[in-house]
Structure formats: structure tokens, C-alpha cells
Design an enzyme around this catalytic site. Structure first.
Site, PDB file in Angstrom:
ATOM      1  N   LYS A  80      -3.466  -0.600  -7.215  1.00 48.69           N
ATOM      2  CA  LYS A  80      -4.678  -0.029  -6.125  1.00 48.69           C
ATOM      3  C   LYS A  80      -4.608   1.364  -6.578  1.00 48.69           C
ATOM      4  O   LYS A  80      -3.337   1.986  -6.159  1.00 48.69           O
ATOM      5  CB  LYS A  80      -4.492  -0.406  -4.731  1.00 48.69           C
ATOM      6  CG  LYS A  80      -5.293   0.480  -3.729  1.00 48.69           C
ATOM      7  CD  LYS A  80      -5.145  -0.194  -2.495  1.00 48.69           C
ATOM      8  CE  LYS A  80      -6.054   0.795  -1.473  1.00 48.69           C
ATOM      9  NZ  LYS A  80      -5.945   0.233  -0.094  1.00 48.69           N
ATOM     10  N   ASP A 139      -5.747   5.150  -5.567  1.00 54.86           N
ATOM     11  CA  ASP A 139      -6.628   5.911  -4.460  1.00 54.86           C
ATOM     12  C   ASP A 139      -7.105   7.220  -5.200  1.00 54.86           C
ATOM     13  O   ASP A 139      -6.911   7.383  -6.267  1.00 54.86           O
ATOM     14  CB  ASP A 139      -5.576   6.070  -3.378  1.00 54.86           C
ATOM     15  CG  ASP A 139      -6.291   6.286  -1.937  1.00 54.86           C
ATOM     16  OD1 ASP A 139      -7.600   6.436  -1.975  1.00 54.86           O
ATOM     17  OD2 ASP A 139      -5.693   5.637  -0.926  1.00 54.86           O
ATOM     18  N   ASP A 195       0.954  -1.259  -0.173  1.00 54.59           N
ATOM     19  CA  ASP A 195       0.086   0.053  -0.065  1.00 54.59           C
ATOM     20  C   ASP A 195       0.898   1.421  -0.215  1.00 54.59           C
ATOM     21  O   ASP A 195       2.178   1.214  -0.533  1.00 54.59           O
ATOM     22  CB  ASP A 195      -1.009  -0.016   1.212  1.00 54.59           C
ATOM     23  CG  ASP A 195      -2.233   0.583   0.812  1.00 54.59           C
ATOM     24  OD1 ASP A 195      -2.398   1.744   1.002  1.00 54.59           O
ATOM     25  OD2 ASP A 195      -3.402   0.026   0.553  1.00 54.59           O
ATOM     26  N   ASP A 196       0.284   2.376   0.677  1.00 54.77           N
ATOM     27  CA  ASP A 196       0.912   3.462   0.427  1.00 54.77           C
ATOM     28  C   ASP A 196       2.269   3.489   1.262  1.00 54.77           C
ATOM     29  O   ASP A 196       2.599   2.656   1.848  1.00 54.77           O
ATOM     30  CB  ASP A 196      -0.072   4.439   1.288  1.00 54.77           C
ATOM     31  CG  ASP A 196       0.332   6.130   0.989  1.00 54.77           C
ATOM     32  OD1 ASP A 196       1.218   6.189   0.073  1.00 54.77           O
ATOM     33  OD2 ASP A 196      -0.697   6.872   1.391  1.00 54.77           O
ATOM     34  N   ASP A 210     -13.104   3.980   4.291  1.00 59.09           N
ATOM     35  CA  ASP A 210     -12.456   2.984   4.773  1.00 59.09           C
ATOM     36  C   ASP A 210     -12.807   2.052   5.982  1.00 59.09           C
ATOM     37  O   ASP A 210     -13.613   2.795   6.835  1.00 59.09           O
ATOM     38  CB  ASP A 210     -10.914   3.300   5.561  1.00 59.09           C
ATOM     39  CG  ASP A 210      -9.936   3.873   4.276  1.00 59.09           C
ATOM     40  OD1 ASP A 210     -10.495   4.121   3.089  1.00 59.09           O
ATOM     41  OD2 ASP A 210      -8.689   4.218   4.760  1.00 59.09           O
ATOM     42  N   ARG A 257     -13.793   0.274  -4.804  1.00 56.26           N
ATOM     43  CA  ARG A 257     -13.943   0.583  -3.642  1.00 56.26           C
ATOM     44  C   ARG A 257     -15.515   1.151  -3.616  1.00 56.26           C
ATOM     45  O   ARG A 257     -15.837   2.232  -4.466  1.00 56.26           O
ATOM     46  CB  ARG A 257     -12.927   1.101  -2.927  1.00 56.26           C
ATOM     47  CG  ARG A 257     -12.066   0.207  -2.345  1.00 56.26           C
ATOM     48  CD  ARG A 257     -12.010  -0.191  -1.045  1.00 56.26           C
ATOM     49  NE  ARG A 257     -12.316   0.835  -0.044  1.00 56.26           N
ATOM     50  CZ  ARG A 257     -11.374   1.633   0.587  1.00 56.26           C
ATOM     51  NH1 ARG A 257     -10.380   1.318   0.454  1.00 56.26           N
ATOM     52  NH2 ARG A 257     -11.676   2.564   1.653  1.00 56.26           N
TER      53      ARG A 257
HETATM   54  C1  GLA Z   1      -7.124   5.529   1.856  1.00 55.77           C
HETATM   55  C2  GLA Z   1      -7.162   4.352   1.143  1.00 55.77           C
HETATM   56  C3  GLA Z   1      -6.795   3.172   2.219  1.00 55.77           C
HETATM   57  C4  GLA Z   1      -5.467   3.316   2.318  1.00 55.77           C
HETATM   58  C5  GLA Z   1      -4.876   4.798   2.698  1.00 55.77           C
HETATM   59  C6  GLA Z   1      -3.055   4.779   2.546  1.00 55.77           C
HETATM   60  O1  GLA Z   1      -7.434   6.038   3.010  1.00 55.77           O
HETATM   61  O2  GLA Z   1      -8.524   4.232   1.239  1.00 55.77           O
HETATM   62  O3  GLA Z   1      -7.161   1.816   1.861  1.00 55.77           O
HETATM   63  O4  GLA Z   1      -4.792   3.018   1.004  1.00 55.77           O
HETATM   64  O5  GLA Z   1      -5.397   5.707   1.935  1.00 55.77           O
HETATM   65  O6  GLA Z   1      -2.868   6.080   2.637  1.00 55.77           O
END
Ligand code: GLA
Length: 493
Positions: free
Chosen positions: A145, A147, A70-71, A207, A203
Site C-alpha cells: 500500500k 501512500d 499499515d503505517d 480517508d 484510492r
Molecule cells: C493516510 C492513508 C490512510 C492510512 C494513514 C496512515 O491517511 O490514507 O489509509 O494509511 O495515512 O498514516
């Protein structure tokens, strides 16, 4: 001529006309993502150790094959405008990280944002799509993924959001490397109405957080299609997300899925029953199943939820249809947050089978019943569905959950020899050797669950369901069985 007709019929049926059509995610993707448990705490060793556990614990072979970073992985752009990996966190470089993951028979996912920055304020990909898609492809990524943070105001209508996300889709395609494209714009601008044209999943909520039903002001919306719901939010409970997706669960289709967000199973905020319910709903709603727990610390009880082949077979069913909610009772006992409801979900499966989920999100244990008329509501209202007149065998999909003691032995095992002995003893379902599609064709018992009874023609399913839990069943017709879907399934396969 006949062959042409068949091809045409198949094209309509299998959804070849769908925009995305990149051949990926014909069933919902499965894997792992670090965000829910570890946030920005990412590193090469994390991915290495996690990949090893995914293989050794048998999770790869029940289907979890994407390892998604992820990030927080980047160190900004170089002078030519290409993203650089943070070499303190990934000292061997991203290509080598990807290679190591590939060597284990797994696939590699990366993350960016359709904004000037990612949500954790690293460099984003907006207006850099071509460069970044090239980097992801060169590194060997198999999944992106994508965002929604810091989008510089480029949202507000479905068309504006669609166009912004399509730029990356086109850029990925022009690299020639197949990459599963996973949108993460939280359902904003009605993603469920356009996501399937350019992406493998989208999505549909803010979250998730590790709570079954606790309301939280940061996640105020229960109905994402309500135009007054101004922010998708965060801190969304399992129940909140399920209530949002109910209105468009049927948008799920082979190649493109409603993404209910990563799993929280194993993160500690819910009871075992709540995690089972969370997992069951995500599987039956055909959400991607991305484990969100720290696998370096995997417990036997989490493993035996995540590895249940009878539930995963519902997620990976070749028909690719989501369950639909057929009843919601709000007039039931509330829990300490004032939340309480009971729901019945039902959906068609391969070979005329049907999956039914009785969800008790009320404040106390309850009896829940669902008649065949309700269960087959979407095959024809008011008892008109032929299935209502048939007799059905009922299989409990959680009754054969693996024993924790066996799971613990697997987690403690040293070396391949001991592991393969244990997998044999545990009668482990190995989807790498036999896909769920094949297993279902062969009626593999591990995918069926345990037979617990029958429903007579015109009868009902009637079960006691503990508070904050589900009962999940596969119904198999004793006679002809779901003729309509049997026919569809044949064409689909
Ligand atoms: C958003 C996404 C999460 C994650 C964070 C990372 O909130 O919805 O799933 O990827 O960013 O910073």
C-alpha cells in the site's frame, strides 16, 4: 492460426494490454488492514492474533487472504539506507512475521509513502524506492500500500503523480517478487485516469470515517473530478465516497480497481443496516474489501455481514464490472444533517445475471422502484436493450444472512474438530476449495441468495427500503438472459 486469433481476442478481452498485467487482483483484493480501528497501535502479536482469527472464523476461506500492516512499523533507515523494522513492535523481525502469516495460508501486505515521510511521520520511500522494494521483497511481502504524504510538492498534474508512483512500480517489478501494488493518493491528480497503467488499485477519496452520511468539513468534496475540489480530505462518509466514485465507477477492471478505502464494518459508528449498505456498495462497486475492524474483538453480527457469500460473489464476479448509478433522487426526506437521497445502482454479472442495489440514504423509509428499462439502461437506452423484454427471477442477496447464534458458536469454538463441524452445519462457503468463479459456474445456491419473486417483461422492481439501508438483488433471466454479457463472460473465462 485459429489459436492465434483466439489468443488475440482473449488478449483484447481480458485486458492483457493493460499496463499493470502482473496477474494479481483479477478480482478485487480481499483481506484486513489495521488502520481504521487501531491506527499506529501495531505489533507482531496483533498480526499473529488477527491472522489466527481470520483462519478460525472462516474469513480466510470466504476470501479474505491479505493481512496488511499499515503505517508506524519502521525504525528509520540503517547506514546503508535500508528501512529497519521496529524491533520493539516486531521482535522476531519482519521476515518471521511474514513467514508466520504465510504458514496460515495468508498473504502479507506492507505500507510506505511516496513521500519523504509516511503520513504518521515515519521514514518514507520517495527517492529510496529501489532499496525499499528490495526490503519488502526480502521480507516476503506480497502487497504494497503506497501512500501520498510529504511528497515534497511533486504533485499537481496527472503526469507528475504518475511518474512518482511509477518509480516504485518499476522497483517492485525489478525485485521479481509478485506484489499487489495499491496506490493510496486519495484520487489526487485524477488517479482514476492513470492508476490502471501501473497499479492493481487506487484510492479515489480521502480517508473514510465510521459514519454513513454525516457531512464533515474535513471532507468537503463530493466530486473528486471537480478541479475546484482542492483537497481530498479525510472524514469522508460512506455516502460521500459513493457519490464521488459514481462518475468513474466504470474504470474498475480485472487487475485494477477503484479503492473506496478500508471497510468500517464492526467499528461501532454505524447501525447494522448501514454497515450492510456499506458492505454491499463496496462489493458491487468492486472496491477492494479490506476489513478495518479489530478482529480480536469480532462480533457475530459483524461476522455475518463480512462472510455473506452471496454478496462477496458479486465482488469476486469473473466479469469484473462495477455497478453504475442509474438514478439519483435528491427530492426526498432529509435526515438530521440535512442529508437525504435515494439511488439505484445496477451492473452486469457473470452468465447474464444482473445486480441491482436500491439505496435509501433518505431520512425515512421509502418505496423504491426501478424498471427493467432503467436496470438495463447501459445495455441500450429507451427500452432498446433485449433484457427489458425478458422475464427475470429476483434473488435477495441478504435474505440468507447467517444466523448470529451460529456465528457466535463459531467464534466461541475451541479446536479444529469443533470448528469444522460447525462450518459444515453452517453450510459455509469455502472459496479456498471452490473459487467464486467455479461456484458461479455450478450455480452454487449459497452464492445466489434467496429467490423472492419475478419481474415480468417490461416490468419493475418495487421494494420498501428502510432508511439508511440497501436492498440488494441478483436478477436471473428466465429465458435467454443478458445475451451480450453471456457472450462476454464466456470469452473472459
Ligand atoms: C493516510 C492513508 C490512510 C492510512 C494513514 C496512515 O491517511 O490514507 O489509509 O494509511 O495515512 O498514516
Amino acid at each position: 492460426m485459429a489459436a492465434l486469433h483466439i489468443a488475440f481476442a482473449l488478449a483484447i478481452f481480458t485486458g492483457n494490454a493493460i499496463g499493470v498485467n502482473n496477474g494479481l487482483a483479477r478480482t478485487p483484493q480481499m483481506g484486513w488492514n489495521n488502520w481504521n480501528s487501531l491506527g499506529c497501535d501495531v505489533s507482531e502479536s496483533l498480526l499473529h492474533d488477527t491472522s489466527k482469527t481470520i483462519v478460525d472464523s472462516g474469513l480466510r476461506d470466504v476470501g479474505y487472504n491479505y493481512v496488511v500492516l499499515d503505517d508506524c512499523w519502521s525504525a528509520g533507515r540503517d547506514e546503508e539506507g535500508f528501512l529497519q523494522e521496529d524491533l520493539d513492535k516486531f521482535p522476531s523481525g519482519m521476515s518471521n512475521v511474514a513467514n508466520e502469516i504465510h504458514k496460515k495460508g495468508l498473504l502479507f501486505g506492507m505500507y510506505s509513502s511516496a513521500g519523504e515521510m509516511t503520513c504518521a511521520r515515519y521514514a518514507g520511500s520517495l527517492d529510496w524506492e529501489e532499496n525499499d522494494a528490495k526490503s519488502f521483497a526480502n521480507w516476503g511481502a506480497d502487497y504494497l500500500k503506497y501512500d501520498n504524504c510529504y511528497h515534497m510538492g511533486r504533485f499537481g498534474t496527472p503526469k507528475i503523480s504518475f511518474d512518482r508512483y511509477k518509480v516504485m512500480w518499476d522497483a517492485i517489478n525489478s525485485t521479481g517478487r509478485p506484489m499487489l501494488y495499491s496506490l493510496c493518493n486519495w484520487g489526487e491528480d485524477y488517479t482514476h485516469t492513470w492508476g490502471m497503467s501501473i497499479a492493481n488499485s487506487w484510492r479515489m477519496s480521502g480517508d473514510i470515517y465510521d459514519s454513513f452520511s454525516r457531512p464533515d468539513d474535513l471532507c468537503s468534496c463530493t466530486d473528486a473530478s471537480n478541479p475546484h475540489c482542492i483537497a481530498p480530505g479525510s472524514h469522508c462518509s460512506v455516502l460521500n465516497i459513493v457519490n464521488k466514485v459514481a462518475a468513474y465507477a466504470d474504470r474498475a477492471q480485472p487487475g485494477g480497481w477503484n479503492d473506496l478505502d478500508m471497510l468500517e464494518v464492526g467499528n461501532g459508528g454505524m447501525t447494522d443496516e448501514e454497515y450492510k449498505a456499506h458492505f454491499s456498495l463496496w462489493a458491487a462497486l468492486k472496491s477492494p474489501l479490506l476489513m478495518g475492524n479489530d478482529l480480536r474483538d469480532l462480533s457475530a453480527s459483524s461476522l455475518t455481514i463480512l462472510n455473506n457469500p452471496a454478496v462477496i460473489a458479486v465482488s469476486q464476479d469473473p466479469l469484473g464490472r462495477s455497478v453504475a448509478r442509474i438514478r439519483r433522487d435528491l427530492n426526498v426526506a432529509k435526515d438530521k444533517y440535512g442529508v437525504g437521497e435515494i439511488q439505484v445502482w445496477s451492473g452486469a454479472l457473470y452468465d447474464g445475471d444482473q445486480v441491482v442495489i436500491l439505496l435509501n440514504a433518505a431520512g425515512e423509509d421509502a418505496r423504491i422502484s426501478a424498471s427493467l428499462e432503467e436496470i438495463f439502461l447501459h445495455e441500450g437506452p429507451e427500452s432498446s436493450a433485449p433484457q427489458v423484454k425478458e422475464e427475470w427471477e429476483v434473488y435477495d442477496l441478504w435474505a440468507n444472512r447467517m444466523d448470529n447464534a451460529i456465528a457466535q458458536k463459531i467464534l466461541d469454538a475451541q479446536g479444529e474438530e469443533e470448528l469444522s463441524k460447525l462450518f459444515k452445519e453452517a453450510n459455509w462457503y469455502n472459496a479456498t476449495e471452490m473459487s467464486y468463479k467455479e461456484g458461479l459456474k455450478k450455480k452454487d445456491q449459497r452464492l445466489m441468495g434467496k429467490k423472492i419473486g419475478k419481474i415480468a417483461p417490461g416490468g419493475s422492481l418495487d421494494k420498501k427500503v428502510k432508511r439508511h439501508s440497501v436492498e440488494m438483488y441478483r436478477l436471473k433471466s428466465v429465458g435467454q438472459g443478458g445475451k451480450r454479457y453471456k457472450m462476454h463472460a464466456k470469452e473472459e473465462l
